[in-house]
Design a protein around this motif. Structure first.
Motif, PDB file in Angstrom:
ATOM      1  N   UNK A 115       0.835  -1.184   0.000  1.00 34.37           N
ATOM      2  CA  UNK A 115       0.000   0.000   0.000  1.00 34.37           C
ATOM      3  C   UNK A 115       0.882   1.250   0.000  1.00 34.37           C
ATOM      4  N   UNK A 116       0.519   2.230  -0.791  1.00 39.86           N
ATOM      5  CA  UNK A 116       1.222   3.518  -0.782  1.00 39.86           C
ATOM      6  C   UNK A 116       0.401   4.510   0.034  1.00 39.86           C
ATOM      7  N   UNK A 117       1.051   5.247   0.893  1.00 38.39           N
ATOM      8  CA  UNK A 117       0.326   6.244   1.691  1.00 38.39           C
ATOM      9  C   UNK A 117       0.534   7.593   1.021  1.00 38.39           C
ATOM     10  N   UNK A 118      -0.538   8.098   0.440  1.00 36.51           N
ATOM     11  CA  UNK A 118      -0.416   9.282  -0.405  1.00 36.51           C
ATOM     12  C   UNK A 118      -0.591  10.539   0.433  1.00 36.51           C
ATOM     13  N   UNK A 140      -3.849   2.512  -2.503  1.00 32.32           N
ATOM     14  CA  UNK A 140      -3.396   3.627  -1.660  1.00 32.32           C
ATOM     15  C   UNK A 140      -4.240   3.781  -0.393  1.00 32.32           C
ATOM     16  N   UNK A 141      -3.594   4.389   0.587  1.00 31.23           N
ATOM     17  CA  UNK A 141      -4.299   5.009   1.705  1.00 31.23           C
ATOM     18  C   UNK A 141      -4.105   6.506   1.538  1.00 31.23           C
ATOM     19  N   UNK A 142      -5.088   7.293   1.914  1.00 27.94           N
ATOM     20  CA  UNK A 142      -4.875   8.735   1.970  1.00 27.94           C
ATOM     21  C   UNK A 142      -4.427   9.077   3.380  1.00 27.94           C
ATOM     22  N   UNK A 143      -3.264   9.731   3.464  1.00 28.19           N
ATOM     23  CA  UNK A 143      -2.822  10.183   4.798  1.00 28.19           C
ATOM     24  C   UNK A 143      -3.508  11.508   5.082  1.00 28.19           C
ATOM     25  N   UNK A 144      -4.276  11.520   6.156  1.00 25.93           N
ATOM     26  CA  UNK A 144      -5.083  12.709   6.467  1.00 25.93           C
ATOM     27  C   UNK A 144      -4.524  13.415   7.701  1.00 25.93           C
ATOM     28  N   UNK A 145      -4.378  14.716   7.552  1.00 25.35           N
ATOM     29  CA  UNK A 145      -4.026  15.555   8.703  1.00 25.35           C
ATOM     30  C   UNK A 145      -5.332  16.065   9.302  1.00 25.35           C
ATOM     31  N   UNK A 146      -5.655  15.456  10.431  1.00 22.51           N
ATOM     32  CA  UNK A 146      -6.951  15.639  11.071  1.00 22.51           C
ATOM     33  C   UNK A 146      -6.791  16.535  12.289  1.00 22.51           C
TER      34      UNK A 146
END
Ligand SMILES: Cc1ncc(COP(=O)(O)O)c(C=O)c1O
Length: 402
Positions: A115-118, A140-146
């Motif tokens: 998996x790529x963390x975008x 992919x996973x979406x890397x989220x700044x929460x």
């Protein structure tokens, strides 16, 4: 997290007895590492996975010890990916980190990264270009700044506020719409790594709970079908009060309850821990070269320094240490020593920043004694500026026999 101090000290003494100049060395206890990793894996609830973030310490013996125990490795550069794949053809790998180059993205696809963390829409667009050239799909996973309500800040924050990491939550809708128009890129879930140095098990549980709540809402709102959430790394080591470490037992029990009551059916929870896995297996040892009094303060100067072990200065703490008395004193004049004192432990660099411990109480320390710093197995040698002043690198060995 059990430290095998007696075995480690014995091996350092044995090596010191054979060398004819002051020793500095890294020692890694692979027995303790294996036990610790096996314990973490065995106490994680059903539906969880443990990856090791190799940036903490990517030495081959460390990776070889961990590979059979963890679910895979997290890498954050093409160099880390190449290193892992050169030695482990089949271990599952996930690839995260900001500023990925095109050849790193294509390398990740070629090297069968799980998996790529975008990190941005721009990265997604570049990935689509690579996918169309290679004809291979990407997951992919979406890397989220929460932003998370009541988030207690730690000493190292990667999210929850303006940072270069991840996709700000306000840009999520646009990314999801873009993904909908690009089925060659499969969204498998979301990635979060808001902080490191977490010492509070309850606070970490609340953070994981907040991720789950958020992901449940997104799945409903955007009708997503995902298979896992990566909740990052970030569990810390208490360098200041080493007897009070992160309460993993409470955390894993709390996580079990959380997933039972509030888990997302069919969605796995993946951890990518670095520091908490490898820190406790490493020790940095330095032999005392000189002891000085200067304007009311005592300085203990050891062989080596922050060019080998930058962790204390980088994190702004005074690192805990043990004094191993060495009886031999090879000179015909008195041996400098200090007792019942507070000392700064410094290295051989020509900078006042070369400090490993400060204002630290000692019983007795003498020239030629050994100082041993525990919790030096993560972000220690690997984050240090090794060639500053061209001092030799420290000796290094691994304890692997029970
Ligand atoms: C995306 C990501 N995952 C995992 C880690 C590992 O963090 P830690 O060593 O605090 O567990 C880091 C560290 O910077 C990171 O940036």
């Amino acid at each position: 997290m059990e430290l095998r101090l007696a075995e480690v000290f014995e091996s350092i003494r044995a090596v010191q007895a054979k060398v004819d100049e002051p020793l500095c060395a890294y020692v890694y206890d692979l027995v303790a590492l294996r036990r610790h990793a096996a314990y973490l894996v065995s106490t994680l609830p059903e539906g969880c996975e443990l990856f090791y973030a190799i940036k903490a310490n990517s030495d081959l013996p460390i990776l070889q010890a961990l590979a059979p125990l963890v679910d895979g490795f997290e890498v954050s550069s093409g160099g880390e990916l190449a290193w892992v794949r050169a030695h482990f053809t089949d271990v599952p790998v996930i690839f995260s980190g900001p500023g990925k180059l095109d050849h790193e993205l294509s390398g990740a696809i070629e090297q069968n990264v799980d998996c790529l963390h975008v990190e941005s829409l721009n990265e997604l667009r570049r990935l689509a270009g690579i996918v169309s050239q290679t004809g291979k799909a990407a997951a992919v996973l979406l890397r989220i700044n929460l932003t998370v309500g009541n988030l207690a800040e730690t000493g190292l924050m990667m999210g929850g506020k303006p940072t270069p990491f991840g996709i700000p939550v306000q840009q999520l809708r646009e990314c999801l719409e873009w993904l909908r128009a690009h089925p060659e890129i499969r969204l498998r879930g979301f990635h979060f790594h808001l902080l490191s140095h977490q010492l509070d098990a309850q606070a970490h549980l609340q953070l994981v709970a907040a991720y789950l709540t958020q992901v449940r809402r997104w799945c409903d709102e955007y009708e997503l079908e995902i298979d896992h959430i990566n909740v990052g790394g970030g569990i810390g080591i208490n360098y200041r009060q080493p007897e009070q470490q992160f309460d993993w037992t409470a955390f894993s029990a709390g996580l079990t309850a959380l997933l039972r009551n509030d888990g997302l059916p069919g969605i796995r929870v993946r951890f990518e821990l670095g520091r908490y896995i490898s820190a406790a297996c490493g020790y940095y040892a330095m032999q005392v070269i000189d002891i000085k009094r200067s304007y009311g303060k005592t300085f203990v100067i050891g062989r080596g320094g922050s060019h080998h072990f930058r962790t204390p200065y980088a994190q702004g703490h005074s690192h805990p240490f043990h004094v191993l008395p060495i009886d031999a004193w090879p000179y015909p004049f008195p041996r400098p020593e200090t007792s019942n004192d507070r000392v700064s432990i410094v290295g051989q660099l020509c900078t006042p920043k070369d400090v490993l411990a400060f204002d630290a109480p000692v019983g007795t320390v003498r020239c030629n004694d050994l100082l041993v710093f525990p919790y030096a197995g993560a972000y220690a040698w690997h984050i240090s500026h090794h060639d500053f002043l061209r001092h030799p690198h420290p000796a290094q060995w691994y304890l692997s026999v029970e």
